[in-house]
Design an enzyme around this catalytic site. Structure first.
Site, PDB file in Angstrom:
ATOM      1  N   TRP A  57       0.849  -1.188   0.000  1.00 56.79           N
ATOM      2  CA  TRP A  57       0.000   0.000   0.000  1.00 56.79           C
ATOM      3  C   TRP A  57       0.890   1.245   0.000  1.00 56.79           C
ATOM      4  CZ3 TRP A  57      -0.391   4.029   3.507  1.00 56.79           C
ATOM      5  CH2 TRP A  57      -1.427   4.951   3.241  1.00 56.79           C
ATOM      6  N   ASP A  88     -15.843  12.437  -2.394  1.00 58.34           N
ATOM      7  CA  ASP A  88     -15.300  11.159  -1.934  1.00 58.34           C
ATOM      8  C   ASP A  88     -16.039  10.689  -0.673  1.00 58.34           C
ATOM      9  OD1 ASP A  88     -13.030   9.161  -1.033  1.00 58.34           O
ATOM     10  OD2 ASP A  88     -12.460   9.828  -3.040  1.00 58.34           O
ATOM     11  N   ASP A 129     -14.375   1.889  -4.907  1.00 55.06           N
ATOM     12  CA  ASP A 129     -13.238   1.535  -4.052  1.00 55.06           C
ATOM     13  C   ASP A 129     -13.437   0.142  -3.458  1.00 55.06           C
ATOM     14  OD1 ASP A 129     -10.827   1.856  -2.759  1.00 55.06           O
ATOM     15  OD2 ASP A 129     -11.354   3.757  -1.822  1.00 55.06           O
ATOM     16  N   PHE A 130     -12.342  -0.387  -2.891  1.00 52.65           N
ATOM     17  CA  PHE A 130     -12.350  -1.729  -2.305  1.00 52.65           C
ATOM     18  C   PHE A 130     -11.167  -1.766  -1.350  1.00 52.65           C
ATOM     19  CE2 PHE A 130     -11.013  -6.189  -2.253  1.00 52.65           C
ATOM     20  CZ  PHE A 130     -12.203  -6.885  -2.150  1.00 52.65           C
ATOM     21  N   ASN A 131     -11.444  -1.649  -0.035  1.00 53.58           N
ATOM     22  CA  ASN A 131     -10.377  -1.377   0.922  1.00 53.58           C
ATOM     23  C   ASN A 131     -10.004  -2.536   1.833  1.00 53.58           C
ATOM     24  OD1 ASN A 131      -9.358   1.421   0.670  1.00 53.58           O
ATOM     25  ND2 ASN A 131     -11.521   1.933   0.852  1.00 53.58           N
ATOM     26  N   CYS A 155     -10.689   1.390  -7.996  1.00 52.57           N
ATOM     27  CA  CYS A 155      -9.747   1.689  -6.916  1.00 52.57           C
ATOM     28  C   CYS A 155      -9.850   0.569  -5.891  1.00 52.57           C
ATOM     29  CB  CYS A 155     -10.089   3.040  -6.281  1.00 52.57           C
ATOM     30  SG  CYS A 155      -9.132   3.450  -4.804  1.00 52.57           S
ATOM     31  N   ASP A 189      -2.720   5.349  -3.415  1.00 50.83           N
ATOM     32  CA  ASP A 189      -3.147   6.440  -2.535  1.00 50.83           C
ATOM     33  C   ASP A 189      -2.011   7.422  -2.276  1.00 50.83           C
ATOM     34  OD1 ASP A 189      -5.689   5.410  -2.342  1.00 50.83           O
ATOM     35  OD2 ASP A 189      -5.346   4.402  -0.432  1.00 50.83           O
TER      36      ASP A 189
END
Length: 698
Positions: free
Chosen positions: A175, A337, A449-451, A495, A517
């Site tokens: 990351w 966002d 997104d996918f966190n 993302c 990021d």
């Protein structure tokens, strides 16, 4: 049509724009093998990969350039497919049955069958018109009466002649440090990269390049996996000078079950070839990804994203203040966002409850969007539809919708769980949520997104093993396809906590990738350098921010940050409320210049010059008609020395220019020969650390 019988009839050639891929079924009929892979005509001569000599302590298949190998074919040096019967027996052995070849369409299907288990495999190939990429996938059908267990389900092997050792290039990361390009000198043995996270991941990119050790600037072969789940690529060089690359799915949850009469289609893998090293290989991938984009390949709008300005403190007042400034700068899309929905004051709650927060938008979300649109801006929205916070209405109502193992505790990552997208009701919820947002609100841009990766290998109340990875990816792709069909004017950015979800399957569905990021200038330069080796510029989303460096803290100018972000799709993520009038004026100037060149950036031929760790670092874009050349260049060294002592300009050798033509930059005119042999001069000073240069052919 079918082709079988004689040996000559069991040899097929797939032709790309500049390359060919030649395969054959040997007389014994047990497998398909490579004859040659390279430029047109490479198959007209002895095969560079064939071998029929002695194989002490091995089998003939262990040394052969097999395209798709079972463990009966390659029992010792690595199979692509390993199958077990319900009694635990292995060693599926195929025999050739038929083939269908359509040279005009660039397709080939070769069928093999195992008479003992009834397993049938159709090896499918396709070379898209205008490309030099070989697409490959396999269709497995269990024609028998008993289920089969699939212990390994790779899609295929690519064989590369490396008589002087294999020089492998791959991209590792973590990351905030994705796409780090690295090279491995593989003399003997195996090298493996992959992911078991249910997503391509930050640690490795599903991409590998191979060159012969004696020719690092010569021919390059590339392999990439088109799968948005767990994957694996293994390169193994044998003692005879052949490097075989196995690529396809990884099965972190154990074997798959293929029921009687059942069919499984394995993910695509793709092979690419260039005579011009890694730089040429990058252009092959770029052309292919542009073909995947189809009629969606248009210059992307300049965007502003509010995340780094407001984080979770999202309300109409602050967002409109940012939007007004962004519009004055020349921004075209304004993206709100994380933090716009109910309960989302931080990352511990709200995820899954996709209703605009009435406290933040007291006049209504529609009215807020209308005000943004009234500024001449398109409107975009951040979502993370596959995840849920424990503190949310969705989780309270459907705790069984997340991946879990009965009786075991759940693993929270970023204070959230992962929804089981393979459950039809969950997939319906995700699709209906996104479709509903796009139908109700005037949204032109979606940042998906996918966190977090998948940790729990189970489903509540499940009876027997499940292909969780396959079901999730299949549902994800289906939802993307449905949204693109029903909302063709909406751009979707993929993302995953940065660049954890970039693969060829997503390159054909998402319009843009968010590679990291980390937006700090020197850190981002290295990230984008690696990214452009595997991905086209139209997929590269890049923001101008005020972020300091994490891994390389050397400061850089606002000009450096803008020129860097122009290498793909230009965005701004800084808190522009705090920029001075001079900074805003400079930003407006750069945005205006980007709009003049983005057509070339989107469609142009790309040459990567030097790199972040070298004295010269630039990217050259040449328009398809050769009339305009755009060069983005950055100073990679210390910024407190240049220009203070005698020095000569850094020279950037340009590529692909007509030697006798003249190219003009303002009052300066160069010959193509000069720009290629001597190079375009750039002069760095303490206040001038990046440049955008446009050359027009006279």
């Amino acid at each position: 049509m079918s082709e079988q019988g004689t040996d000559a009839a069991r040899r097929w050639t797939l032709r790309g724009a500049h390359t060919e891929y030649v395969v054959t079924v040997p007389a014994h009929g047990r497998w398909l093998e490579l004859v040659a892979w390279g430029p047109h005509g490479v198959g007209n001569g002895p095969s560079p990969v064939a071998y029929d000599g002695p194989v002490p302590f091995l089998t003939a298949g262990d040394a052969a350039p097999i395209e798709y190998a079972t463990d009966a074919d390659r029992p010792f040096t690595g199979a692509d497919l390993v199958v077990e019967t319900m009694t635990g027996h292995r060693r599926v052995a195929f025999g050739f049955t038929e083939a269908a070849h359509d040279p005009a369409a660039g397709t080939l299907a070769v069928t093999f069958a195992d008479p003992v288990t009834g397993l049938r495999a159709v090896l499918r190939y396709a070379v898209p018109a205008g490309a030099d990429v070989v697409r490959r996938w396999v269709e497995l059908t269990n024609t028998g009466n008993e289920p089969l267990r699939l212990a390994r389900v790779g899609t295929g092997g690519f064989c590369v002649p490396t008589p002087h050792g294999a020089l492998l290039s791959h991209q590792w990361g973590q990351w905030a440090q994705e796409f780090q390009l690295e090279h491995v000198d593989l003399k003997h043995g195996a090298f493996t990269i992959g992911s078991s996270q249910g997503v391509p991941g930050h640690l490795h990119v599903p991409w590998l390049a191979v060159r012969d050790g004696a020719e690092p600037d010569g021919p390059a072969w590339g392999v990439a996996v088109a799968w948005t789940g767990s994957w694996e690529i293994t390169a193994e060089r044998d003692t005879g000078g052949l490097t075989r690359i196995r690529a396809g799915r990884r099965l972190p949850d154990g074997p798959l079950e293929l029921p009687a009469r059942g069919t499984l289609t394995l993910p695509e893998v793709a092979g690419a070839y260039s005579t011009d090293g890694l730089d040429g290989l990058a252009r092959v991938w770029h052309r292919y990804q542009r073909l995947l984009a189809g009629d969606r390949l248009v210059p992307r709008p300049v965007l502003y994203n509010s995340w780094e300005a407001t984080y979770f403190a999202v309300d109409a007042k602050s967002q409109l203040e940012l939007a007004r400034i962004a519009a004055d700068l020349g921004v075209e899309t304004f993206v709100v966002d994380d933090g716009w929905f109910v309960g989302r004051n931080d990352d511990t709650a709200g995820l899954g409850d996709w209703t605009p927060d009435p406290a933040g938008f007291p006049d209504g979300f529609e009215a807020f969007i209308a005000e943004v649109r009234g500024l001449g801006l398109r409107f975009g929205l951040w979502v993370e539809p596959e995840c849920v916070n424990p503190r949310s209405r969705l989780y309270a109502e459907h705790p069984d919708w997340v991946y879990q193992v009965d009786g075991r505790p759940l693993t929270p990552i970023r204070n959230q769980y992962l929804l089981d997208l393979g459950r039809p009701e969950v997939a319906d919820f995700v699709h209906s949520t996104l479709d509903g947002l796009l139908r109700r609100y005037d949204i032109a841009y979606l940042k998906w997104d996918f966190n977090r990766p998948r940790t729990e290998p189970g489903r509540a109340g499940a009876d027997g093993p499940l292909d969780l990875d396959g079901a999730h990816v299949t549902a994800l792709h289906r939802i993307y396809d449905q949204l693109r069909r029903d909302h063709p004017d909406v751009l979707i950015e993929s993302c995953a906590g940065g660049g954890a979800r970039t693969d060829l399957a997503m390159a054909g569905r998402a319009d843009i990738f968010w590679p990291s990021d980390n937006t700090a200038p020197m850190d981002r330069l290295a990230i984008q350098h690696g990214f452009l080796h595997a991905n086209a510029p139209h997929l590269l989303s890049s923001w101008v921010t005020d972020a300091p460096g994490i891994f390389d803290p050397r400061p850089r100018s606002l000009a450096f940050r803008f020129v860097l972000a122009m290498a793909g799709v230009l965005g701004i993520g800084a808190d522009i409320r705090h920029w001075t009038p001079q900074q805003r004026a400079e930003a407006a100037g750069w945005i205006s210049r980007y709009k003049e060149i983005r057509e070339v950036v989107t469609h142009g031929e790309v040459h990567l010059i030097g790199g972040p760790d070298q004295a010269r670092c630039a990217v050259q874009y040449t328009s398809p008609d050769g009339r305009r050349v755009v060069v983005l260049a950055w100073h990679t060294g210390r910024s407190d020395g240049p220009g203070l002592l005698p020095s000569r300009p850094v020279r950037l050798p340009l590529r692909g220019l007509a030697p006798d033509a003249r190219y003009r930059q303002g009052d300066q005119s160069y010959s193509g020969s000069h720009l290629s042999a001597v190079g375009l001069p750039v002069q760095w000073t303490p206040t001038h650390d990046a440049d955008l240069i446009v050359l027009d052919r006279e």
